[in-house]
Design a protein around this motif. Structure first.
Motif, PDB file in Angstrom:
ATOM      1  N   PRO A 182       0.852  -1.188   0.000  1.00 53.77           N
ATOM      2  CA  PRO A 182       0.000   0.000   0.000  1.00 53.77           C
ATOM      3  C   PRO A 182       0.890   1.240   0.000  1.00 53.77           C
ATOM      4  CG  PRO A 182      -0.726  -1.567   1.667  1.00 53.77           C
ATOM      5  CD  PRO A 182       0.603  -2.050   1.176  1.00 53.77           C
ATOM      6  N   GLU A 183       0.516   2.238  -0.750  1.00 56.07           N
ATOM      7  CA  GLU A 183       1.360   3.423  -0.887  1.00 56.07           C
ATOM      8  C   GLU A 183       1.629   4.054   0.477  1.00 56.07           C
ATOM      9  OE1 GLU A 183       1.813   7.167  -3.942  1.00 56.07           O
ATOM     10  OE2 GLU A 183      -0.170   6.310  -3.611  1.00 56.07           O
ATOM     11  N   ILE A 215      -9.059  -3.686  -1.596  1.00 56.72           N
ATOM     12  CA  ILE A 215      -8.055  -2.643  -1.799  1.00 56.72           C
ATOM     13  C   ILE A 215      -8.714  -1.272  -1.780  1.00 56.72           C
ATOM     14  CG2 ILE A 215      -6.331  -1.734  -3.401  1.00 56.72           C
ATOM     15  CD1 ILE A 215      -6.060  -4.675  -4.377  1.00 56.72           C
ATOM     16  N   LYS A 216      -8.233  -0.406  -0.879  1.00 57.72           N
ATOM     17  CA  LYS A 216      -8.819   0.923  -0.730  1.00 57.72           C
ATOM     18  C   LYS A 216      -7.793   2.037  -0.878  1.00 57.72           C
ATOM     19  CE  LYS A 216     -12.631  -0.589   2.217  1.00 57.72           C
ATOM     20  NZ  LYS A 216     -13.373  -0.368   3.487  1.00 57.72           N
ATOM     21  N   HIS A 239      -3.185   2.433  -9.391  1.00 57.15           N
ATOM     22  CA  HIS A 239      -4.239   3.246  -8.798  1.00 57.15           C
ATOM     23  C   HIS A 239      -5.452   2.375  -8.465  1.00 57.15           C
ATOM     24  CE1 HIS A 239      -2.229   7.130  -9.662  1.00 57.15           C
ATOM     25  NE2 HIS A 239      -1.711   6.440 -10.668  1.00 57.15           N
ATOM     26  N   THR A 240      -6.310   2.885  -7.614  1.00 55.85           N
ATOM     27  CA  THR A 240      -7.453   2.096  -7.155  1.00 55.85           C
ATOM     28  C   THR A 240      -8.406   1.732  -8.292  1.00 55.85           C
ATOM     29  OG1 THR A 240      -8.559   4.162  -6.539  1.00 55.85           O
ATOM     30  CG2 THR A 240      -7.405   2.965  -4.796  1.00 55.85           C
ATOM     31  N   ASP A 241      -8.364   2.476  -9.411  1.00 57.80           N
ATOM     32  CA  ASP A 241      -9.216   2.126 -10.554  1.00 57.80           C
ATOM     33  C   ASP A 241      -8.556   1.094 -11.464  1.00 57.80           C
ATOM     34  OD1 ASP A 241      -7.216   3.573 -11.781  1.00 57.80           O
ATOM     35  OD2 ASP A 241      -8.539   5.107 -12.633  1.00 57.80           O
ATOM     36  N   GLY A 242      -7.357   0.605 -11.068  1.00 54.55           N
ATOM     37  CA  GLY A 242      -6.662  -0.411 -11.845  1.00 54.55           C
ATOM     38  C   GLY A 242      -5.652   0.136 -12.825  1.00 54.55           C
ATOM     39  N   LEU A 251      -2.467   2.366   7.190  1.00 57.74           N
ATOM     40  CA  LEU A 251      -3.001   1.249   6.421  1.00 57.74           C
ATOM     41  C   LEU A 251      -4.488   1.358   6.102  1.00 57.74           C
ATOM     42  CD1 LEU A 251      -2.170  -1.553   5.340  1.00 57.74           C
ATOM     43  CD2 LEU A 251      -2.900  -2.488   7.513  1.00 57.74           C
ATOM     44  N   ARG A 252      -4.807   1.255   4.801  1.00 51.66           N
ATOM     45  CA  ARG A 252      -6.202   1.285   4.380  1.00 51.66           C
ATOM     46  C   ARG A 252      -6.534   0.028   3.584  1.00 51.66           C
ATOM     47  NH1 ARG A 252      -4.805   6.737   3.045  1.00 51.66           N
ATOM     48  NH2 ARG A 252      -4.716   6.169   0.862  1.00 51.66           N
ATOM     49  N   LEU A 253      -5.813  -1.030   3.847  1.00 49.02           N
ATOM     50  CA  LEU A 253      -6.059  -2.291   3.163  1.00 49.02           C
ATOM     51  C   LEU A 253      -6.743  -3.211   4.154  1.00 49.02           C
ATOM     52  CD1 LEU A 253      -5.343  -3.350   0.341  1.00 49.02           C
ATOM     53  CD2 LEU A 253      -3.391  -4.479   1.354  1.00 49.02           C
TER      54      LEU A 253
END
Length: 312
Positions: A189-190, A249-250, A271-274, A303-305
C-alpha cells in the motif's frame, strides 16, 4: 546457556508418572526453520506439548534451571531480566511479580517433562500459529534490532524488515504449482509497510505484518492468461483458486517487478481504478537492494487495506 539439572532426580521423578500418549507427526517451525526434537510433540487437550529443551529454539530463550524438589523449571530471556517459572501440574506460572493463569499446565507425558508451547512462546511475546492442514506450529520471535528496523521511520528499511520477517500461516496448502517465470513481484500500500502482496510462480499471497511475523491471510492461483496483467491480479480476473480472506483494496499500491535474470526491477504505482503507472527501472539483484520509490507519496494515512467479510 544450557540449563543444568539433577539428571538422576529428573529421571526418578518422571519414572513415577505413568502417563502415556500417542505422539503425532507435528512439525515445529521456529522463525522459518523446522526443529528436530528428541521426542515428538504431543497434542493433548487442545495444546501442543514439547520437551522442555525445545523452548530454547525460540529466539533468545534458555532453560536456566530445573528444581527437582518443587518440580519446577525456569525459562529466561537473554538480554533482559524476564524469567518464567512453571511447576509441573500447576495451572499458574510466575513471570517476575506477575502470576499468569494457564489453560493447561506443564506435565509429564510419555516419561518426559513437557510444556505447552503456545503458552511459553506467548508469555515472551512471540507470535504463534497452528496450521491444522500441515499439523505445523509456527513460532515467530524477532530480535530487538529487527523490531527497530521495522519501526525506524524509514519506509524502505521498514519494508525490507517486513519482507524478511518469518512467514506463518494457518491456511490450507493451495496445492498448486505454477510456471516459473524468473520474476518476483512485491506490492505495498502506498506509504505503508504493514502489509504486502507477493507474486511468484502464478501464485499471489497477501501478508499482514506484526512485530514478529508476516502472517499469510490470503493466497490464490492465477490463470496463465492473467499472470502478466496487474489489473487482473488485483481485480479478481484470472483468479481460479484461493484460500483465506481476500483483501479489499482501498488505496493505491506501489510495486517492484524483480527480474532475477536481468538483475533489475521495474517499479511503479497501481491506482485504485486499476490504472498502472510505470515509473522506471533500477538495478536490483536481491531484496537487500530494495530502493525507495521517489515518486511515492510517503505521507498517506496509515493502512487502508482491509479484509472483506469473506472470499469472493
Amino acid at each position: 546457556m544450557r540449563f543444568k539439572v539433577s539428571l538422576l532426580g529428573l529421571l526418578l521423578f518422571v519414572s513415577m508418572v505413568p502417563a502415556a500418549l500417542a505422539a503425532e507427526n507435528i512439525q515445529l517451525d521456529f522463525n522459518g526453520k523446522l526443529a528436530e526434537t528428541s521426542a515428538k510433540p504431543v497434542n493433548k487437550d487442545g495444546s501442543v506439548y514439547v520437551p522442555i529443551r525445545v523452548v530454547e529454539e525460540i529466539e533468545g530463550l534458555t532453560i536456566s534451571s530445573w528444581d527437582n524438589a518443587t518440580k519446577s523449571l525456569t525459562i529466561a530471556q537473554s538480554g533482559t531480566d524476564a524469567a518464567l517459572t512453571l511447576k509441573v501440574g500447576e495451572k499458574t506460572a510466575q513471570k517476575g511479580s506477575q502470576t499468569i493463569g494457564m489453560s493447561q499446565p506443564a506435565q509429564v507425558i510419555n516419561n518426559r517433562v513437557m510444556v505447552p508451547l503456545r503458552f511459553v512462546a506467548e508469555a515472551f511475546d512471540a507470535d504463534v500459529a497452528w496450521n491444522p492442514d500441515s499439523k505445523t506450529v509456527y513460532v515467530a520471535k524477532t530480535t530487538e534490532q529487527q523490531k527497530k528496523s521495522l519501526h525506524s521511520g524509514d519506509l524502505t528499511a521498514a519494508r525490507l524488515a517486513a519482507l524478511n520477517l518469518p512467514r506463518i500461516s494457518s491456511l490450507p496448502d493451495l496445492d498448486f504449482s505454477g510456471d516459473s517465470l524468473g520474476t518476483w513481484s512485491i506490492y505495498f500500500p502506498e506509504g505503508e509497510y504493514k502489509s504486502f502482496f507477493s507474486i511468484s510462480n502464478q501464485v499471489i499471497s497477501y501478508y499482514r505484518i506484526t512485530d514478529n511475523a508476516a502472517q499469510l491471510i490470503w493466497e490464490a492461483a492465477l490463470a496463465l492468461d492473467a499472470k502478466q496483467s496487474k489489473e487482473s491480479t488485483f481485480y479478481a480476473k484470472g483468479i481460479f483458486k484461493e484460500q483465506g480472506t481476500r483483501p479489499e483494496i482501498k488505496t493505491n499500491l506501489v510495486f517492484y517487478d524483480i527480474s532475477t535474470h536481468a538483475g533489475q526491477a521495474q517499479y511503479g504505482r497501481i491506482h485504485t481504478d486499476g490504472t498502472v503507472e510505470q515509473l522506471g527501472t533500477k538495478e536490483m539483484n536481491n531484496l537487500d537492494e530494495l530502493f525507495p520509490i521517489e515518486e511515492e507519496n510517503a505521507g498517506v494515512s496509515p493502512l487502508r487495506l482491509e479484509g472483506t467479510s469473506g472470499v469472493k
